[in-house]
Design a protein around this motif. Structure first.
Motif, PDB file in Angstrom:
ATOM      1  N   ASN A 167      30.258  55.529  41.542  1.00 52.20           N
ATOM      2  CA  ASN A 167      30.498  54.669  43.201  1.00 52.20           C
ATOM      3  C   ASN A 167      30.365  54.928  44.569  1.00 52.20           C
ATOM      4  OD1 ASN A 167      30.901  51.979  44.665  1.00 52.20           O
ATOM      5  ND2 ASN A 167      33.350  52.325  43.979  1.00 52.20           N
ATOM      6  N   THR A 189      35.572  46.407  51.785  1.00 52.55           N
ATOM      7  CA  THR A 189      36.567  45.745  50.690  1.00 52.55           C
ATOM      8  C   THR A 189      37.353  44.811  50.122  1.00 52.55           C
ATOM      9  OG1 THR A 189      38.521  46.339  51.598  1.00 52.55           O
ATOM     10  CG2 THR A 189      37.261  48.220  51.643  1.00 52.55           C
ATOM     11  N   ASP A 191      39.404  43.277  51.696  1.00 48.98           N
ATOM     12  CA  ASP A 191      41.230  42.969  52.041  1.00 48.98           C
ATOM     13  C   ASP A 191      41.601  43.980  53.053  1.00 48.98           C
ATOM     14  OD1 ASP A 191      43.673  43.542  52.220  1.00 48.98           O
ATOM     15  OD2 ASP A 191      44.164  43.842  50.097  1.00 48.98           O
ATOM     16  N   ILE A 194      43.681  47.381  52.678  1.00 55.62           N
ATOM     17  CA  ILE A 194      42.668  48.516  52.127  1.00 55.62           C
ATOM     18  C   ILE A 194      42.016  49.385  53.177  1.00 55.62           C
ATOM     19  CG2 ILE A 194      41.211  49.854  50.826  1.00 55.62           C
ATOM     20  CD1 ILE A 194      41.386  47.415  48.768  1.00 55.62           C
ATOM     21  N   GLN A 199      40.734  55.812  47.914  1.00 54.84           N
ATOM     22  CA  GLN A 199      41.109  55.327  46.799  1.00 54.84           C
ATOM     23  C   GLN A 199      40.798  53.774  47.183  1.00 54.84           C
ATOM     24  OE1 GLN A 199      45.031  53.843  48.813  1.00 54.84           O
ATOM     25  NE2 GLN A 199      46.128  56.259  48.087  1.00 54.84           N
ATOM     26  N   PHE A 200      39.833  53.410  47.805  1.00 53.23           N
ATOM     27  CA  PHE A 200      39.009  53.051  47.607  1.00 53.23           C
ATOM     28  C   PHE A 200      38.176  52.417  46.292  1.00 53.23           C
ATOM     29  CE2 PHE A 200      35.545  49.669  48.857  1.00 53.23           C
ATOM     30  CZ  PHE A 200      36.431  48.670  48.163  1.00 53.23           C
ATOM     31  N   ARG A 202      37.470  54.962  44.596  1.00 54.48           N
ATOM     32  CA  ARG A 202      37.993  55.553  43.030  1.00 54.48           C
ATOM     33  C   ARG A 202      38.238  53.617  42.236  1.00 54.48           C
ATOM     34  NH1 ARG A 202      36.910  59.546  40.310  1.00 54.48           N
ATOM     35  NH2 ARG A 202      38.076  58.138  38.886  1.00 54.48           N
ATOM     36  N   ARG A 203      38.573  53.222  42.962  1.00 61.36           N
ATOM     37  CA  ARG A 203      39.157  51.646  42.281  1.00 61.36           C
ATOM     38  C   ARG A 203      38.318  51.622  41.453  1.00 61.36           C
ATOM     39  NH1 ARG A 203      40.506  46.059  45.152  1.00 61.36           N
ATOM     40  NH2 ARG A 203      42.951  47.818  46.563  1.00 61.36           N
ATOM     41  N   ALA A 204      36.960  50.983  41.591  1.00 58.01           N
ATOM     42  CA  ALA A 204      36.483  50.803  40.526  1.00 58.01           C
ATOM     43  C   ALA A 204      36.167  51.604  39.401  1.00 58.01           C
ATOM     44  CB  ALA A 204      34.836  49.864  40.927  1.00 58.01           C
ATOM     45  N   ASP A 206      38.013  53.833  37.969  1.00 55.77           N
ATOM     46  CA  ASP A 206      39.423  53.633  37.415  1.00 55.77           C
ATOM     47  C   ASP A 206      39.610  53.156  36.874  1.00 55.77           C
ATOM     48  OD1 ASP A 206      40.489  55.988  38.226  1.00 55.77           O
ATOM     49  OD2 ASP A 206      41.379  55.272  40.236  1.00 55.77           O
ATOM     50  N   SER A 207      39.169  51.680  36.661  1.00 56.67           N
ATOM     51  CA  SER A 207      39.116  49.953  36.473  1.00 56.67           C
ATOM     52  C   SER A 207      37.986  50.224  34.881  1.00 56.67           C
ATOM     53  CB  SER A 207      38.787  48.624  37.163  1.00 56.67           C
ATOM     54  OG  SER A 207      38.560  47.604  36.169  1.00 56.67           O
ATOM     55  N   THR A 210      39.907  52.618  32.638  1.00 60.35           N
ATOM     56  CA  THR A 210      40.881  52.329  31.258  1.00 60.35           C
ATOM     57  C   THR A 210      39.652  51.041  30.959  1.00 60.35           C
ATOM     58  OG1 THR A 210      41.881  52.171  33.298  1.00 60.35           O
ATOM     59  CG2 THR A 210      42.550  50.942  32.132  1.00 60.35           C
TER      60      THR A 210
END
Length: 371
Positions: A167, A189, A191, A194, A199-200, A202-204, A206-207, A210
């Motif tokens: 990303n 973002t 939002d 944020i 952190q942002f 990495r969000r996609a 990490d999702s 998982t």
């Protein structure tokens, strides 16, 4: 400033010029900013110069290790041209996307820490020298953040299928005033709360990791004796690019590609045209009078025929999934016109790819709103 006003008048006078002394000062202060193009790991910059005697503006980004992306346009036309490339030793080769698949067009040259990109452009069966210099005088300053990760389907197998995620995002520079920065963060973002780009980004990722880990629990490993299975080599890739950046207009591309098994991955790019002075996302309804779709559809059909060399007597549905192209909200505005972009399957088959069609302001006078 005069040049910006002229461009905005061409656009129907809809967008105001810089509306505060503070904003004007910020643009003036950016004249001395130079991004070191050779040593900076990831970056965005705007370059100006010429290919031969044709002046161009380039939105150049380093969005991943050894990967360059962005857009450029000839200043006389304002048509955005997507670019991508990589580096081998000190030589950079940046290709442009074009509808003529029989001939490559590319910039070959060197990037240096003085903010200069120079070399030779190849295309149209000829070549021209070019030299591009940093020019952020009327551009919004932005940063680039990148992250990537991978996960094995079978941790005990060295050749296990992998889930790979990457990303890349843009982010308002620290010099951006707080109100504009909040607007940009919200549009980047979704939002405004944020505030941490690391952190942002990495969000996609990490999702995805998982999701891959959960799906792997149901994988039938009996047919993966040697650790190879193409259907489990999942990939997700996202990035953001700058298409146009001349105050007050900033156009952002958000690209995503996903493969989770099957015949091919799914991909597409969406665009946001931002009026930075009004802190507003612009839509076609902001630019055009009611009933504009009936006027623009024939112009989009014409643009498609020209771009893909389709004869006038050939029905468009022989090449597309539609008989006529209707304007959508995937909308780009430059200093010379507008473009509408269609993701794969929206108007055409997957093999056609994403289709972006540009219409100059000179053909849109009858439907442009006046201020």
């Amino acid at each position: 400033m005069k040049r910006v006003l002229l461009l905005l008048l061409l656009a129907g006078g809809l967008l105001p010029a810089c509306n505060s002394g503070k904003q004007e000062k910020a643009k003036s202060d950016s004249t001395s900013i130079v991004v070191p193009l050779a040593s900076t790991p990831y970056y965005y910059t705007q370059l100006k110069g010429a290919i031969g005697d044709r002046h161009i503006t380039m939105q150049l980004m380093k969005t991943a290790p050894n990967l360059y992306r962005g857009y450029y346009c000839y200043d006389s036309t304002g048509v955005p041209i997507s670019i991508w490339g990589s580096q081998d030793a000190d030589q950079v080769k940046i290709y442009e996307d074009n509808s003529n698949r029989e001939e490559e067009r590319f910039f070959g040259g060197t990037l240096n820490d003085d903010g200069v990109f120079k070399g030779v452009w190849h295309g149209d069966s000829t070549s021209y020298h070019f030299e591009l210099h940093t020019d952020l005088r009327k551009a919004q300053q932005l940063q680039v953040f990148y992250s990537a990760d991978s996960i094995r389907l079978l941790p005990s197998f060295a050749g296990s299928p992998l889930g790979v995620a990457s990303n890349s995002i843009i982010w308002p520079d620290s010099s951006t005033d707080s109100t504009l920065s909040a607007f940009l963060r919200r549009e980047i973002t979704g939002d405004v709360r944020i505030s941490d780009p690391q952190q942002f980004v990495r969000r996609a990722i990490d999702s995805f990791v998982t999701s891959y880990r959960i799906a792997a629990k149901d994988a039938d490993t009996s047919d993966i004796a040697d650790g190879q299975s193409a259907s489990w080599n999942w990939t997700t890739e996202s990035d953001m690019k700058v298409v146009w950046n001349t105050w007050p207009l900033l156009v952002i591309e958000k690209y995503a590609y996903d493969f989770t098994g099957g015949a091919h991955g799914n991909w597409g790019a969406t665009y946001q045209t931002l009026d930075l002075s009004k802190h507003k996302v612009l839509t076609p309804d902001d630019f055009f009078k009611p009933g504009y779709k009936d006027v623009l559809s024939p112009l989009l059909d014409k643009a498609f025929r020209k771009k893909f060399h389709i004869d006038e007597d050939e029905s468009l549905d022989q090449s597309l999934l539609v008989k006529t192209i209707v304007p959508n909200n995937n909308f780009i505005v430059t200093g010379k016109g507008v473009a509408f972009s269609y993701v794969p399957y929206e108007i055409g088959p997957y093999a056609l790819g994403q289709v972006t069609l540009f219409i100059p302001f000179t053909e849109l006078k009858s439907v442009m709103k006046k201020q």
